[in-house]
Design a protein around this motif. Structure first.
Motif, PDB file in Angstrom:
ATOM      1  N   UNK A 162      32.283  59.990  39.220  1.00  0.00           N
ATOM      2  CA  UNK A 162      30.856  59.962  39.503  1.00  0.00           C
ATOM      3  C   UNK A 162      30.176  61.203  38.928  1.00  0.00           C
ATOM      4  N   UNK A 163      29.267  60.996  37.988  1.00  0.00           N
ATOM      5  CA  UNK A 163      28.570  62.106  37.315  1.00  0.00           C
ATOM      6  C   UNK A 163      27.153  62.196  37.873  1.00  0.00           C
ATOM      7  N   UNK A 164      26.805  63.360  38.453  1.00  0.00           N
ATOM      8  CA  UNK A 164      25.484  63.569  39.056  1.00  0.00           C
ATOM      9  C   UNK A 164      24.852  64.796  38.416  1.00  0.00           C
ATOM     10  N   UNK A 165      23.658  64.630  37.880  1.00  0.00           N
ATOM     11  CA  UNK A 165      22.957  65.774  37.278  1.00  0.00           C
ATOM     12  C   UNK A 165      21.704  66.083  38.086  1.00  0.00           C
ATOM     13  N   UNK A 166      21.525  67.377  38.427  1.00  0.00           N
ATOM     14  CA  UNK A 166      20.349  67.843  39.173  1.00  0.00           C
ATOM     15  C   UNK A 166      19.564  68.779  38.264  1.00  0.00           C
ATOM     16  N   UNK A 167      18.319  68.410  37.952  1.00  0.00           N
ATOM     17  CA  UNK A 167      17.516  69.220  37.030  1.00  0.00           C
ATOM     18  C   UNK A 167      16.701  70.278  37.749  1.00  0.00           C
ATOM     19  N   UNK A 168      16.442  70.067  39.064  1.00  0.00           N
ATOM     20  CA  UNK A 168      15.672  71.038  39.850  1.00  0.00           C
ATOM     21  C   UNK A 168      15.836  70.711  41.319  1.00  0.00           C
ATOM     22  N   UNK A 169      15.823  71.747  42.175  1.00  0.00           N
ATOM     23  CA  UNK A 169      15.939  71.532  43.612  1.00  0.00           C
ATOM     24  C   UNK A 169      14.542  71.373  44.206  1.00  0.00           C
ATOM     25  N   UNK A 170      14.095  70.132  44.317  1.00  0.00           N
ATOM     26  CA  UNK A 170      12.807  69.842  44.933  1.00  0.00           C
ATOM     27  C   UNK A 170      13.020  69.494  46.406  1.00  0.00           C
ATOM     28  N   UNK A 171      11.953  69.114  47.078  1.00  0.00           N
ATOM     29  CA  UNK A 171      12.025  68.906  48.516  1.00  0.00           C
ATOM     30  C   UNK A 171      12.981  67.781  48.912  1.00  0.00           C
ATOM     31  N   UNK A 172      13.280  66.839  47.980  1.00  0.00           N
ATOM     32  CA  UNK A 172      14.109  65.684  48.338  1.00  0.00           C
ATOM     33  C   UNK A 172      15.403  65.595  47.532  1.00  0.00           C
ATOM     34  N   UNK A 173      15.788  66.686  46.854  1.00  0.00           N
ATOM     35  CA  UNK A 173      16.966  66.635  45.985  1.00  0.00           C
ATOM     36  C   UNK A 173      18.241  66.290  46.749  1.00  0.00           C
ATOM     37  N   UNK A 174      18.432  66.857  47.920  1.00  0.00           N
ATOM     38  CA  UNK A 174      19.642  66.577  48.702  1.00  0.00           C
ATOM     39  C   UNK A 174      19.713  65.104  49.083  1.00  0.00           C
ATOM     40  N   UNK A 175      18.582  64.504  49.450  1.00  0.00           N
ATOM     41  CA  UNK A 175      18.563  63.074  49.785  1.00  0.00           C
ATOM     42  C   UNK A 175      18.931  62.232  48.564  1.00  0.00           C
ATOM     43  N   UNK A 176      18.442  62.645  47.392  1.00  0.00           N
ATOM     44  CA  UNK A 176      18.745  61.896  46.169  1.00  0.00           C
ATOM     45  C   UNK A 176      20.220  62.029  45.795  1.00  0.00           C
ATOM     46  N   UNK A 177      20.783  63.214  45.969  1.00  0.00           N
ATOM     47  CA  UNK A 177      22.210  63.404  45.688  1.00  0.00           C
ATOM     48  C   UNK A 177      23.051  62.585  46.675  1.00  0.00           C
ATOM     49  N   UNK A 178      22.649  62.581  47.928  1.00  0.00           N
ATOM     50  CA  UNK A 178      23.366  61.799  48.935  1.00  0.00           C
ATOM     51  C   UNK A 178      23.349  60.313  48.580  1.00  0.00           C
ATOM     52  N   UNK A 179      22.187  59.821  48.141  1.00  0.00           N
ATOM     53  CA  UNK A 179      22.082  58.414  47.739  1.00  0.00           C
ATOM     54  C   UNK A 179      22.979  58.129  46.538  1.00  0.00           C
ATOM     55  N   UNK A 180      23.069  59.077  45.609  1.00  0.00           N
ATOM     56  CA  UNK A 180      23.915  58.907  44.433  1.00  0.00           C
ATOM     57  C   UNK A 180      25.392  58.839  44.833  1.00  0.00           C
ATOM     58  N   UNK A 181      25.806  59.714  45.768  1.00  0.00           N
ATOM     59  CA  UNK A 181      27.205  59.712  46.217  1.00  0.00           C
ATOM     60  C   UNK A 181      27.547  58.373  46.871  1.00  0.00           C
ATOM     61  N   UNK A 182      26.668  57.859  47.707  1.00  0.00           N
ATOM     62  CA  UNK A 182      26.931  56.588  48.388  1.00  0.00           C
ATOM     63  C   UNK A 182      27.064  55.455  47.373  1.00  0.00           C
ATOM     64  N   UNK A 183      26.181  55.447  46.375  1.00  0.00           N
ATOM     65  CA  UNK A 183      26.227  54.400  45.370  1.00  0.00           C
ATOM     66  C   UNK A 183      27.501  54.506  44.523  1.00  0.00           C
ATOM     67  N   UNK A 184      27.870  55.723  44.135  1.00  0.00           N
ATOM     68  CA  UNK A 184      29.059  55.917  43.306  1.00  0.00           C
ATOM     69  C   UNK A 184      30.341  55.658  44.100  1.00  0.00           C
ATOM     70  N   UNK A 185      30.321  55.990  45.387  1.00  0.00           N
ATOM     71  CA  UNK A 185      31.468  55.657  46.236  1.00  0.00           C
ATOM     72  C   UNK A 185      31.652  54.142  46.313  1.00  0.00           C
TER      73      UNK A 185
END
Length: 423
Positions: free
Chosen positions: A245-268
Protein backbone atom coordinates in the motif's frame (compact mmCIF):
# COMPACT_ATOMS: atom_id res chain seq x y z
CA UNK A 1 92.17 57.87 60.07
CA UNK A 2 91.25 54.64 58.31
CA UNK A 3 88.41 54.15 60.77
CA UNK A 4 87.00 57.61 60.01
CA UNK A 5 86.95 56.87 56.27
CA UNK A 6 85.16 53.57 56.84
CA UNK A 7 82.50 55.27 58.94
CA UNK A 8 81.97 57.93 56.28
CA UNK A 9 81.64 55.24 53.56
CA UNK A 10 79.02 53.31 55.54
CA UNK A 11 77.18 56.51 56.28
CA UNK A 12 76.97 57.33 52.57
CA UNK A 13 75.65 53.85 51.72
CA UNK A 14 72.98 54.15 54.38
CA UNK A 15 71.86 57.46 53.00
CA UNK A 16 71.55 56.06 49.49
CA UNK A 17 69.61 53.06 50.79
CA UNK A 18 67.24 55.37 52.63
CA UNK A 19 66.69 57.40 49.46
CA UNK A 20 65.88 54.24 47.48
CA UNK A 21 63.33 53.15 50.08
CA UNK A 22 61.75 56.58 49.99
CA UNK A 23 61.43 56.44 46.22
CA UNK A 24 59.85 52.98 46.36
CA UNK A 25 57.36 54.06 49.01
CA UNK A 26 56.51 57.15 47.02
CA UNK A 27 55.92 55.08 43.86
CA UNK A 28 53.64 52.68 45.75
CA UNK A 29 51.70 55.59 47.19
CA UNK A 30 51.18 57.04 43.70
CA UNK A 31 49.93 53.69 42.37
CA UNK A 32 47.47 53.45 45.26
CA UNK A 33 46.24 57.00 44.58
CA UNK A 34 45.73 56.30 40.86
CA UNK A 35 43.86 53.04 41.49
CA UNK A 36 41.69 54.70 44.14
CA UNK A 37 40.90 57.57 41.79
CA UNK A 38 39.95 55.12 39.02
CA UNK A 39 37.67 53.12 41.31
CA UNK A 40 36.01 56.24 42.71
CA UNK A 41 35.62 57.68 39.21
CA UNK A 42 34.05 54.50 37.89
CA UNK A 43 31.67 54.37 40.83
CA UNK A 44 30.43 57.91 40.52
CA UNK A 45 30.39 58.44 36.77
CA UNK A 46 26.99 56.75 36.50
CA UNK A 47 25.62 58.90 39.31
CA UNK A 48 24.28 61.87 37.38
CA UNK A 49 23.28 63.82 40.51
CA UNK A 50 26.71 63.48 42.12
CA UNK A 51 28.59 64.24 38.89
CA UNK A 52 26.43 67.31 38.36
CA UNK A 53 27.09 68.58 41.91
CA UNK A 54 30.81 68.14 41.32
CA UNK A 55 30.58 70.19 38.13
CA UNK A 56 31.50 67.42 35.68
CA UNK A 57 28.03 67.40 34.01
CA UNK A 58 25.86 70.43 33.43
CA UNK A 59 22.33 70.39 34.76
CA UNK A 60 21.06 70.58 31.16
CA UNK A 61 22.94 67.38 30.28
CA UNK A 62 21.63 65.66 33.39
CA UNK A 63 18.03 66.55 32.54
CA UNK A 64 18.48 65.08 29.05
CA UNK A 65 19.16 61.59 30.48
CA UNK A 66 16.03 59.59 29.59
CA UNK A 67 13.64 62.48 30.39
CA UNK A 68 10.18 61.30 31.34
CA UNK A 69 10.75 57.65 30.39
CA UNK A 70 9.61 54.62 32.38
CA UNK A 71 12.21 52.30 30.92
CA UNK A 72 13.67 49.90 33.46
CA UNK A 73 17.24 48.71 33.25
CA UNK A 74 20.26 50.67 32.12
CA UNK A 75 22.08 51.38 28.91
CA UNK A 76 24.74 48.76 29.63
CA UNK A 77 22.39 45.82 29.03
CA UNK A 78 19.07 47.17 27.68
CA UNK A 79 18.34 48.11 24.07
CA UNK A 80 15.15 49.86 25.18
CA UNK A 81 17.10 52.06 27.61
CA UNK A 82 19.58 52.99 24.88
CA UNK A 83 16.78 53.91 22.48
CA UNK A 84 15.05 55.88 25.22
CA UNK A 85 18.23 57.84 25.90
CA UNK A 86 18.62 58.83 22.25
CA UNK A 87 14.92 59.61 21.95
CA UNK A 88 15.09 61.77 25.08
CA UNK A 89 18.04 63.78 23.74
CA UNK A 90 16.33 64.33 20.39
CA UNK A 91 13.02 65.32 21.98
CA UNK A 92 14.60 67.86 24.33
CA UNK A 93 17.47 69.25 22.29
CA UNK A 94 17.05 68.58 18.55
CA UNK A 95 15.45 71.32 16.46
CA UNK A 96 14.04 68.68 14.06
CA UNK A 97 11.22 66.16 14.38
CA UNK A 98 10.77 62.57 13.20
CA UNK A 99 7.94 60.37 11.95
CA UNK A 100 7.04 57.95 14.73
CA UNK A 101 5.58 55.25 12.46
CA UNK A 102 8.53 55.33 10.05
CA UNK A 103 10.99 55.25 12.94
CA UNK A 104 9.15 52.30 14.51
CA UNK A 105 9.13 50.33 11.25
CA UNK A 106 12.79 50.95 10.47
CA UNK A 107 13.97 50.30 14.02
CA UNK A 108 12.01 47.10 14.66
CA UNK A 109 12.64 45.70 11.18
CA UNK A 110 16.39 46.08 11.66
CA UNK A 111 16.23 44.88 15.26
CA UNK A 112 14.69 41.49 14.44
CA UNK A 113 17.32 40.98 11.72
CA UNK A 114 20.08 40.77 14.32
CA UNK A 115 18.15 38.38 16.55
CA UNK A 116 19.58 34.87 16.30
CA UNK A 117 16.30 33.63 14.85
CA UNK A 118 15.94 33.41 11.08
CA UNK A 119 12.14 33.27 11.41
CA UNK A 120 11.84 36.47 13.47
CA UNK A 121 9.80 39.14 11.69
CA UNK A 122 8.24 42.49 12.51
CA UNK A 123 4.93 43.11 10.73
CA UNK A 124 3.61 46.62 10.24
CA UNK A 125 -0.15 46.98 10.79
CA UNK A 126 -0.72 46.67 7.03
CA UNK A 127 1.51 43.60 6.74
CA UNK A 128 -0.15 42.00 9.74
CA UNK A 129 -3.59 42.56 8.24
CA UNK A 130 -2.42 40.69 5.12
CA UNK A 131 -0.93 37.94 7.24
CA UNK A 132 -4.24 37.40 9.05
CA UNK A 133 -6.06 36.76 5.80
CA UNK A 134 -5.72 33.02 6.21
CA UNK A 135 -5.81 31.11 2.96
CA UNK A 136 -7.31 27.68 2.80
CA UNK A 137 -4.67 25.14 3.80
CA UNK A 138 -5.31 23.27 0.57
CA UNK A 139 -5.18 26.39 -1.58
CA UNK A 140 -2.97 26.19 -4.69
CA UNK A 141 -2.21 29.91 -4.22
CA UNK A 142 -3.62 30.67 -7.67
CA UNK A 143 -0.61 29.53 -9.69
CA UNK A 144 -0.43 25.88 -8.69
CA UNK A 145 2.28 26.19 -6.04
CA UNK A 146 2.28 25.13 -2.41
CA UNK A 147 4.52 27.55 -0.48
CA UNK A 148 6.58 26.94 2.66
CA UNK A 149 9.26 28.78 4.66
CA UNK A 150 12.81 27.97 5.64
CA UNK A 151 15.33 30.29 7.33
CA UNK A 152 13.42 33.42 6.40
CA UNK A 153 12.78 32.42 2.79
CA UNK A 154 9.55 31.48 1.04
CA UNK A 155 9.98 28.65 -1.44
CA UNK A 156 7.95 26.33 -3.66
CA UNK A 157 7.39 23.19 -1.60
CA UNK A 158 5.25 21.57 -4.29
CA UNK A 159 4.37 22.47 -7.88
CA UNK A 160 1.11 21.01 -9.15
CA UNK A 161 1.18 18.97 -12.34
CA UNK A 162 -0.27 20.93 -15.26
CA UNK A 163 -0.34 24.26 -13.41
CA UNK A 164 0.89 27.54 -14.87
CA UNK A 165 3.99 27.35 -12.66
CA UNK A 166 4.70 23.78 -13.74
CA UNK A 167 4.41 24.64 -17.43
CA UNK A 168 6.75 27.64 -16.93
CA UNK A 169 9.48 25.45 -15.41
CA UNK A 170 9.12 26.29 -11.70
CA UNK A 171 10.31 23.37 -9.58
CA UNK A 172 10.31 22.44 -5.90
CA UNK A 173 12.88 24.48 -3.99
CA UNK A 174 12.69 27.64 -6.12
CA UNK A 175 12.72 30.70 -3.82
CA UNK A 176 10.42 33.70 -4.25
CA UNK A 177 12.44 36.86 -4.87
CA UNK A 178 9.88 39.37 -6.19
CA UNK A 179 6.17 39.54 -6.98
CA UNK A 180 5.16 42.06 -9.65
CA UNK A 181 8.53 43.73 -9.09
CA UNK A 182 8.10 44.08 -5.33
CA UNK A 183 10.88 42.61 -3.20
CA UNK A 184 10.49 42.02 0.51
CA UNK A 185 12.33 40.34 3.36
CA UNK A 186 9.22 40.11 5.55
CA UNK A 187 7.16 37.74 3.40
CA UNK A 188 5.73 34.58 4.89
CA UNK A 189 4.27 31.58 3.09
CA UNK A 190 0.81 32.76 4.10
CA UNK A 191 1.29 36.35 2.89
CA UNK A 192 2.71 35.19 -0.47
CA UNK A 193 -0.19 32.81 -0.95
CA UNK A 194 -2.64 35.61 -0.19
CA UNK A 195 -0.91 37.94 -2.65
CA UNK A 196 -1.36 35.31 -5.35
CA UNK A 197 -4.96 34.36 -4.53
CA UNK A 198 -6.39 36.31 -7.45
CA UNK A 199 -9.27 36.00 -9.86
CA UNK A 200 -9.26 33.28 -12.48
CA UNK A 201 -7.11 34.34 -15.45
CA UNK A 202 -5.26 37.11 -13.56
CA UNK A 203 -1.62 37.58 -14.51
CA UNK A 204 1.30 37.83 -12.08
CA UNK A 205 5.04 38.26 -12.64
CA UNK A 206 7.23 36.35 -10.18
CA UNK A 207 11.02 36.37 -9.95
CA UNK A 208 12.55 33.23 -8.50
CA UNK A 209 15.97 32.19 -7.26
CA UNK A 210 17.03 28.64 -8.11
CA UNK A 211 19.59 27.32 -5.63
CA UNK A 212 21.25 23.92 -5.27
CA UNK A 213 19.89 23.69 -1.72
CA UNK A 214 17.75 25.99 0.44
CA UNK A 215 20.64 27.16 2.64
CA UNK A 216 22.60 28.38 -0.37
CA UNK A 217 23.01 32.10 -1.11
CA UNK A 218 24.24 31.44 -4.63
CA UNK A 219 21.87 30.68 -7.48
CA UNK A 220 20.30 31.89 -10.71
CA UNK A 221 17.37 34.28 -10.87
CA UNK A 222 14.67 33.88 -13.49
CA UNK A 223 11.31 35.55 -14.05
CA UNK A 224 8.00 33.95 -14.98
CA UNK A 225 4.68 35.41 -16.08
CA UNK A 226 2.02 33.15 -14.63
CA UNK A 227 -1.77 32.97 -14.82
CA UNK A 228 -3.94 32.26 -11.81
CA UNK A 229 -6.26 29.26 -12.07
CA UNK A 230 -8.31 27.08 -9.78
CA UNK A 231 -5.88 24.18 -10.02
CA UNK A 232 -6.08 22.02 -6.90
CA UNK A 233 -4.33 18.92 -5.66
CA UNK A 234 -5.33 16.21 -3.25
CA UNK A 235 -3.28 16.23 -0.07
CA UNK A 236 -3.37 12.43 0.26
CA UNK A 237 -3.20 9.94 -2.63
CA UNK A 238 -2.78 6.17 -2.50
CA UNK A 239 -2.51 3.02 -4.59
CA UNK A 240 -1.71 -0.69 -4.26
CA UNK A 241 1.57 -1.58 -5.94
CA UNK A 242 2.72 -5.22 -5.92
CA UNK A 243 0.88 -5.96 -2.65
CA UNK A 244 2.29 -2.83 -1.00
CA UNK A 245 0.00 0.00 0.00
CA UNK A 246 1.58 3.26 -1.21
CA UNK A 247 0.33 6.46 0.51
CA UNK A 248 1.64 9.92 -0.36
CA UNK A 249 0.98 12.97 1.86
CA UNK A 250 1.73 16.33 0.23
CA UNK A 251 0.78 18.50 3.24
CA UNK A 252 -0.62 18.09 6.75
CA UNK A 253 -3.98 19.85 6.57
CA UNK A 254 -6.81 19.68 9.07
CA UNK A 255 -8.10 16.33 7.68
CA UNK A 256 -4.89 14.57 6.58
CA UNK A 257 -5.03 11.92 9.32
CA UNK A 258 -8.63 11.04 8.37
CA UNK A 259 -7.60 10.72 4.72
CA UNK A 260 -4.63 8.49 5.60
CA UNK A 261 -6.88 6.35 7.79
CA UNK A 262 -9.35 5.96 4.92
CA UNK A 263 -6.48 4.97 2.61
CA UNK A 264 -5.25 2.31 5.06
CA UNK A 265 -8.73 0.80 5.37
CA UNK A 266 -9.15 0.68 1.60
CA UNK A 267 -5.69 -0.81 1.02
CA UNK A 268 -6.21 -3.36 3.79
CA UNK A 269 -9.41 -4.40 2.02
CA UNK A 270 -7.23 -4.99 -1.05
CA UNK A 271 -4.94 -7.28 1.03
CA UNK A 272 -1.95 -4.94 1.28
CA UNK A 273 0.91 -6.84 2.93
CA UNK A 274 2.97 -3.74 3.86
CA UNK A 275 2.95 0.02 3.55
CA UNK A 276 5.04 2.87 2.15
CA UNK A 277 4.39 6.39 3.45
CA UNK A 278 5.81 9.00 1.08
CA UNK A 279 6.63 12.32 2.79
CA UNK A 280 8.91 13.75 0.10
CA UNK A 281 8.48 17.48 -0.53
CA UNK A 282 5.95 17.69 2.31
CA UNK A 283 6.38 21.06 4.10
CA UNK A 284 4.50 19.86 7.15
CA UNK A 285 1.46 21.63 8.53
CA UNK A 286 -0.60 20.87 11.63
CA UNK A 287 1.42 19.13 14.34
CA UNK A 288 -1.78 17.49 15.59
CA UNK A 289 -2.09 15.73 12.23
CA UNK A 290 1.47 14.40 12.51
CA UNK A 291 0.58 12.94 15.93
CA UNK A 292 -2.68 11.47 14.61
CA UNK A 293 -1.00 9.89 11.56
CA UNK A 294 1.70 8.40 13.81
CA UNK A 295 -1.10 6.96 15.94
CA UNK A 296 -2.39 5.02 12.93
CA UNK A 297 0.89 3.08 12.72
CA UNK A 298 2.29 3.14 16.30
CA UNK A 299 0.41 1.20 19.00
CA UNK A 300 2.11 3.16 21.79
CA UNK A 301 4.89 5.60 22.56
CA UNK A 302 5.90 9.23 22.33
CA UNK A 303 5.70 11.12 19.03
CA UNK A 304 7.52 14.37 19.80
CA UNK A 305 9.05 16.47 22.56
CA UNK A 306 8.35 20.22 22.48
CA UNK A 307 11.08 22.33 24.08
CA UNK A 308 10.12 25.89 25.07
CA UNK A 309 12.15 28.51 26.92
CA UNK A 310 11.09 27.27 30.33
CA UNK A 311 9.88 23.68 29.95
CA UNK A 312 9.71 20.55 27.81
CA UNK A 313 6.44 18.75 27.11
CA UNK A 314 5.59 15.80 24.90
CA UNK A 315 2.82 14.33 22.78
CA UNK A 316 2.12 10.61 22.52
CA UNK A 317 0.01 8.43 20.24
CA UNK A 318 -3.70 8.15 20.82
CA UNK A 319 -3.92 4.35 20.80
CA UNK A 320 -6.06 4.30 17.64
CA UNK A 321 -3.63 2.14 15.68
CA UNK A 322 -4.95 0.80 12.34
CA UNK A 323 -2.09 -1.34 11.12
CA UNK A 324 1.09 -2.92 12.44
CA UNK A 325 2.17 -4.25 9.06
CA UNK A 326 5.74 -3.45 7.89
CA UNK A 327 6.26 0.21 7.02
CA UNK A 328 8.81 2.19 5.01
CA UNK A 329 8.88 5.99 4.89
CA UNK A 330 10.38 8.04 2.06
CA UNK A 331 11.88 11.47 2.82
CA UNK A 332 14.06 14.02 1.04
CA UNK A 333 15.63 17.43 1.54
CA UNK A 334 12.24 19.17 1.30
CA UNK A 335 10.55 17.07 3.97
CA UNK A 336 10.01 19.64 6.73
CA UNK A 337 8.51 20.56 10.09
CA UNK A 338 5.60 18.32 11.15
CA UNK A 339 6.54 15.81 8.42
CA UNK A 340 9.97 15.53 10.03
CA UNK A 341 8.33 15.00 13.42
CA UNK A 342 6.38 12.06 12.00
CA UNK A 343 9.44 10.54 10.34
CA UNK A 344 11.50 10.93 13.54
CA UNK A 345 8.81 9.26 15.66
CA UNK A 346 8.54 6.27 13.32
CA UNK A 347 12.33 5.98 13.19
CA UNK A 348 13.03 6.32 16.94
CA UNK A 349 10.33 3.77 17.76
CA UNK A 350 11.76 1.32 15.21
CA UNK A 351 8.33 1.24 13.60
CA UNK A 352 9.57 2.13 10.11
CA UNK A 353 12.58 2.02 7.84
CA UNK A 354 13.40 5.55 6.62
CA UNK A 355 14.54 5.73 2.99
CA UNK A 356 15.84 8.67 0.94
CA UNK A 357 17.98 11.68 1.89
CA UNK A 358 18.32 13.82 5.02
CA UNK A 359 15.31 16.04 5.66
CA UNK A 360 15.26 19.84 5.70
CA UNK A 361 15.77 20.45 9.43
CA UNK A 362 12.90 22.84 10.13
CA UNK A 363 11.99 21.59 13.58
CA UNK A 364 10.71 24.71 15.28
CA UNK A 365 7.48 26.46 16.19
CA UNK A 366 6.80 30.10 15.29
CA UNK A 367 4.34 32.33 17.13
CA UNK A 368 2.90 35.63 15.88
CA UNK A 369 2.05 38.02 18.71
CA UNK A 370 0.01 41.15 18.12
CA UNK A 371 1.52 44.37 19.47
CA UNK A 372 -0.32 46.99 21.51
CA UNK A 373 0.60 49.79 19.07
CA UNK A 374 -0.39 47.86 15.94
CA UNK A 375 1.35 45.24 13.85
CA UNK A 376 2.88 42.08 15.24
CA UNK A 377 6.14 40.25 15.88
CA UNK A 378 6.86 36.67 14.91
CA UNK A 379 9.44 34.63 16.81
CA UNK A 380 10.49 31.04 17.43
CA UNK A 381 8.77 29.84 20.59
CA UNK A 382 9.73 26.16 20.68
CA UNK A 383 11.85 23.43 19.15
CA UNK A 384 10.82 19.92 18.21
CA UNK A 385 12.89 17.03 19.55
CA UNK A 386 12.53 13.41 18.50
CA UNK A 387 11.23 10.90 21.09
CA UNK A 388 14.84 10.00 21.91
CA UNK A 389 15.72 13.67 22.38
CA UNK A 390 17.48 14.32 19.07
CA UNK A 391 17.21 17.86 17.72
CA UNK A 392 15.53 18.38 14.36
CA UNK A 393 16.27 22.07 13.65
CA UNK A 394 19.29 22.50 11.38
CA UNK A 395 19.93 18.75 11.70
CA UNK A 396 17.08 17.02 9.92
CA UNK A 397 16.27 13.33 10.05
CA UNK A 398 18.83 11.04 8.49
CA UNK A 399 17.49 8.01 6.61
CA UNK A 400 18.05 4.41 7.61
CA UNK A 401 18.83 3.62 3.98
CA UNK A 402 20.35 6.49 2.01
CA UNK A 403 19.05 6.64 -1.57
CA UNK A 404 19.72 9.71 -3.69
CA UNK A 405 17.08 11.02 -6.07
CA UNK A 406 18.38 9.91 -9.46
CA UNK A 407 15.37 11.01 -11.47
CA UNK A 408 13.99 7.51 -12.10
CA UNK A 409 12.40 7.32 -8.63
CA UNK A 410 14.77 4.77 -7.18
CA UNK A 411 13.71 5.99 -3.76
CA UNK A 412 10.16 4.76 -4.29
CA UNK A 413 11.28 1.49 -5.89
CA UNK A 414 13.61 0.64 -3.01
CA UNK A 415 10.98 1.63 -0.44
CA UNK A 416 8.42 -0.70 -2.04
CA UNK A 417 10.94 -3.54 -2.15
CA UNK A 418 12.03 -2.95 1.46
CA UNK A 419 8.48 -2.89 2.80
CA UNK A 420 7.53 -6.07 0.93
CA UNK A 421 10.66 -7.89 2.08
CA UNK A 422 9.67 -7.26 5.71
CA UNK A 423 6.16 -8.65 5.29
Amino acid sequence: MVLDKDIIRRSGQGKRSHERRSKILFSLAMVIVVVAAFVIGFAVRGNVQLMTSLGFISSEEADAKNPGTTVTGNTYDSISARVAEVEGILQTQSVDTYNLEAATTNLLTDFVKVVDDSYARYFTPAQYALYKQESSTSSPAGIGVLFAEYNGRVYAADVFEGSSANVSGVVEGDIVVAIDGERSDTWTASSVANMLARDEGSQVVITWLRVPFLDSDVGDEFTTTLYCTNVSKQNVTYSLENRVGYIRVSQFTYDSADLVAAAIRELDAQDAAAYVLDLRDCPGGYLTQAVDIASLFMPSGMVVQIQTKNATSNKSVSGNVLTEKPLAVIVNGNTAAAAEVLAAALKDSNRATIIGTTTLGKGSVQVVRELSFGGAVRYTAAYYLSPLGHGISNEGISPTIYVNDTGDDQQKSIALETALSLS
